[in-house]
Scaffold this motif. Structure first.
Motif, mmCIF file in Angstrom:
data_model
loop_
_atom_site.group_PDB
_atom_site.id
_atom_site.type_symbol
_atom_site.label_atom_id
_atom_site.label_comp_id
_atom_site.label_asym_id
_atom_site.label_seq_id
_atom_site.Cartn_x
_atom_site.Cartn_y
_atom_site.Cartn_z
ATOM 1 N N LYS A 47 0.815 -1.216 0.000
ATOM 2 C CA LYS A 47 0.000 0.000 0.000
ATOM 3 C C LYS A 47 0.852 1.271 0.000
ATOM 4 C CE LYS A 47 -4.140 -1.908 2.089
ATOM 5 N NZ LYS A 47 -5.129 -1.774 3.155
ATOM 6 N N ASN A 48 2.094 1.158 0.410
ATOM 7 C CA ASN A 48 2.987 2.315 0.461
ATOM 8 C C ASN A 48 3.765 2.383 -0.860
ATOM 9 O OD1 ASN A 48 5.077 4.165 1.010
ATOM 10 N ND2 ASN A 48 4.919 3.740 3.199
ATOM 11 N N VAL A 49 3.249 3.173 -1.790
ATOM 12 C CA VAL A 49 3.819 3.247 -3.142
ATOM 13 C C VAL A 49 5.264 3.748 -3.107
ATOM 14 C CG1 VAL A 49 3.550 4.295 -5.422
ATOM 15 C CG2 VAL A 49 1.534 3.600 -4.123
ATOM 16 N N LEU A 50 5.546 4.745 -2.285
ATOM 17 C CA LEU A 50 6.913 5.278 -2.217
ATOM 18 C C LEU A 50 7.895 4.225 -1.714
ATOM 19 C CD1 LEU A 50 6.208 8.863 -0.819
ATOM 20 C CD2 LEU A 50 6.743 8.199 -3.177
ATOM 21 N N LEU A 51 7.469 3.464 -0.714
ATOM 22 C CA LEU A 51 8.319 2.387 -0.189
ATOM 23 C C LEU A 51 8.540 1.326 -1.260
ATOM 24 C CD1 LEU A 51 9.815 0.739 1.952
ATOM 25 C CD2 LEU A 51 7.587 -0.045 2.787
ATOM 26 N N THR A 52 7.475 0.940 -1.951
ATOM 27 C CA THR A 52 7.587 -0.068 -2.999
ATOM 28 C C THR A 52 8.577 0.365 -4.076
ATOM 29 O OG1 THR A 52 5.311 -0.758 -2.592
ATOM 30 C CG2 THR A 52 6.274 -1.433 -4.675
ATOM 31 N N ARG A 64 13.697 -13.643 -1.556
ATOM 32 C CA ARG A 64 14.731 -13.803 -0.523
ATOM 33 C C ARG A 64 14.040 -13.933 0.837
ATOM 34 N NH1 ARG A 64 16.933 -8.991 -0.150
ATOM 35 N NH2 ARG A 64 17.705 -9.005 -2.275
ATOM 36 N N HIS A 65 14.585 -14.692 1.733
ATOM 37 C CA HIS A 65 13.971 -14.935 3.036
ATOM 38 C C HIS A 65 14.326 -13.896 4.089
ATOM 39 C CE1 HIS A 65 12.184 -18.854 2.099
ATOM 40 N NE2 HIS A 65 13.210 -18.974 1.269
ATOM 41 N N SER A 66 15.093 -12.905 3.696
ATOM 42 C CA SER A 66 15.458 -11.867 4.656
ATOM 43 C C SER A 66 15.478 -10.507 3.968
ATOM 44 C CB SER A 66 16.824 -12.156 5.279
ATOM 45 O OG SER A 66 17.815 -12.206 4.277
ATOM 46 N N PHE A 67 15.393 -9.470 4.796
ATOM 47 C CA PHE A 67 15.557 -8.100 4.324
ATOM 48 C C PHE A 67 17.002 -7.704 4.570
ATOM 49 C CE2 PHE A 67 10.964 -7.913 5.518
ATOM 50 C CZ PHE A 67 10.457 -7.539 4.288
ATOM 51 N N LEU A 68 17.646 -7.149 3.569
ATOM 52 C CA LEU A 68 19.001 -6.646 3.741
ATOM 53 C C LEU A 68 18.971 -5.362 4.562
ATOM 54 C CD1 LEU A 68 20.285 -7.111 0.075
ATOM 55 C CD2 LEU A 68 20.527 -8.673 2.002
ATOM 56 N N LYS A 69 20.122 -4.978 5.066
ATOM 57 C CA LYS A 69 20.219 -3.786 5.902
ATOM 58 C C LYS A 69 19.669 -2.553 5.183
ATOM 59 C CE LYS A 69 23.603 -1.232 8.655
ATOM 60 N NZ LYS A 69 25.010 -1.169 9.080
ATOM 61 N N ARG A 70 19.996 -2.395 3.905
ATOM 62 C CA ARG A 70 19.519 -1.217 3.165
ATOM 63 C C ARG A 70 18.001 -1.262 2.984
ATOM 64 N NH1 ARG A 70 22.578 -3.875 -1.070
ATOM 65 N NH2 ARG A 70 21.142 -4.938 -2.472
ATOM 66 N N GLU A 71 17.434 -2.463 2.873
ATOM 67 C CA GLU A 71 15.984 -2.594 2.757
ATOM 68 C C GLU A 71 15.293 -2.281 4.081
ATOM 69 O OE1 GLU A 71 16.317 -6.030 -0.706
ATOM 70 O OE2 GLU A 71 15.947 -6.624 1.376
ATOM 71 N N VAL A 72 15.875 -2.728 5.174
ATOM 72 C CA VAL A 72 15.329 -2.420 6.498
ATOM 73 C C VAL A 72 15.358 -0.913 6.721
ATOM 74 C CG1 VAL A 72 15.673 -2.690 8.995
ATOM 75 C CG2 VAL A 72 15.917 -4.664 7.473
ATOM 76 N N ARG A 73 16.449 -0.272 6.309
ATOM 77 C CA ARG A 73 16.560 1.180 6.452
ATOM 78 C C ARG A 73 15.418 1.881 5.696
ATOM 79 N NH1 ARG A 73 21.629 1.692 5.131
ATOM 80 N NH2 ARG A 73 22.387 1.674 7.252
ATOM 81 N N LEU A 74 15.104 1.414 4.495
ATOM 82 C CA LEU A 74 14.011 2.003 3.719
ATOM 83 C C LEU A 74 12.653 1.739 4.372
ATOM 84 C CD1 LEU A 74 15.170 1.085 0.103
ATOM 85 C CD2 LEU A 74 15.058 3.377 1.112
ATOM 86 N N ILE A 75 12.448 0.537 4.855
ATOM 87 C CA ILE A 75 11.180 0.205 5.514
ATOM 88 C C ILE A 75 10.967 1.099 6.725
ATOM 89 C CG2 ILE A 75 9.966 -1.601 6.809
ATOM 90 C CD1 ILE A 75 11.331 -3.624 4.841
ATOM 91 N N VAL A 76 12.002 1.279 7.527
ATOM 92 C CA VAL A 76 11.895 2.132 8.713
ATOM 93 C C VAL A 76 11.678 3.588 8.308
ATOM 94 C CG1 VAL A 76 13.178 3.012 10.708
ATOM 95 C CG2 VAL A 76 13.179 0.564 10.203
ATOM 96 N N ARG A 77 12.310 4.028 7.239
ATOM 97 C CA ARG A 77 12.147 5.412 6.778
ATOM 98 C C ARG A 77 10.698 5.689 6.390
ATOM 99 N NH1 ARG A 77 15.497 7.061 1.755
ATOM 100 N NH2 ARG A 77 17.186 6.860 3.247
ATOM 101 N N TYR A 78 10.079 4.750 5.681
ATOM 102 C CA TYR A 78 8.732 4.970 5.176
ATOM 103 C C TYR A 78 7.614 4.500 6.119
ATOM 104 C CZ TYR A 78 10.751 6.347 0.743
ATOM 105 O OH TYR A 78 11.456 7.008 -0.242
ATOM 106 N N MET A 79 7.919 3.563 7.021
ATOM 107 C CA MET A 79 6.881 3.034 7.905
ATOM 108 C C MET A 79 7.106 3.366 9.383
ATOM 109 S SD MET A 79 6.190 -0.674 6.123
ATOM 110 C CE MET A 79 5.359 -1.243 7.559
ATOM 111 N N GLY A 80 8.272 3.893 9.710
ATOM 112 C CA GLY A 80 8.576 4.163 11.104
ATOM 113 C C GLY A 80 9.203 2.954 11.774
ATOM 114 N N GLU A 81 9.721 3.172 12.968
ATOM 115 C CA GLU A 81 10.335 2.067 13.714
ATOM 116 C C GLU A 81 9.260 1.152 14.260
ATOM 117 O OE1 GLU A 81 13.058 3.160 16.778
ATOM 118 O OE2 GLU A 81 14.370 4.222 15.402
ATOM 119 N N PRO A 82 9.552 -0.142 14.322
ATOM 120 C CA PRO A 82 8.562 -1.070 14.893
ATOM 121 C C PRO A 82 8.371 -0.850 16.388
ATOM 122 C CG PRO A 82 10.550 -2.265 14.210
ATOM 123 C CD PRO A 82 10.723 -0.839 13.850
#
Length: 82
Positions: A47-52, A64-82
């Motif tokens: 649902k988050n077009v910018l994140l996608t 892939r079964h994991s998120f790389l560090k750079r992908e986690v950084r993007l997820i946190v940037r667009y969705m906030g910290e868990p």
């Protein structure tokens, strides 16, 4: 309440690192089972077009079964910290 006990009630700082997809999903949805938490995280991500778009530009591989560090950084940037 003493100052010491106030400091202990704070949640630990979220660390940007590689996470398995299930592990990160559980951090965002701790009350759900790993499978449901992952489905919900995927829904939020779609649902988050910018994140996608940012993940695609970063070379995200949905198989892939994991998120790389750079992908986690993007997820946190667009969705906030868990």
């Amino acid at each position: 309440m003493s100052r010491y006990s106030e400091e202990n009630t704070e949640e630990p700082e979220f660390i940007i690192r590689a996470y398995t997809k299930a592990e990160l999903a559980q951090l965002y949805n701790p009350d759900l089972s790993p499978g449901l938490a992952l489905q919900k995280l995927y829904r939020w991500m779609r649902k988050n077009v910018l994140l996608t778009q940012a993940l695609q530009e970063a070379g995200y591989n949905k198989y892939r079964h994991s998120f790389l560090k750079r992908e986690v950084r993007l997820i946190v940037r667009y969705m906030g910290e868990p």
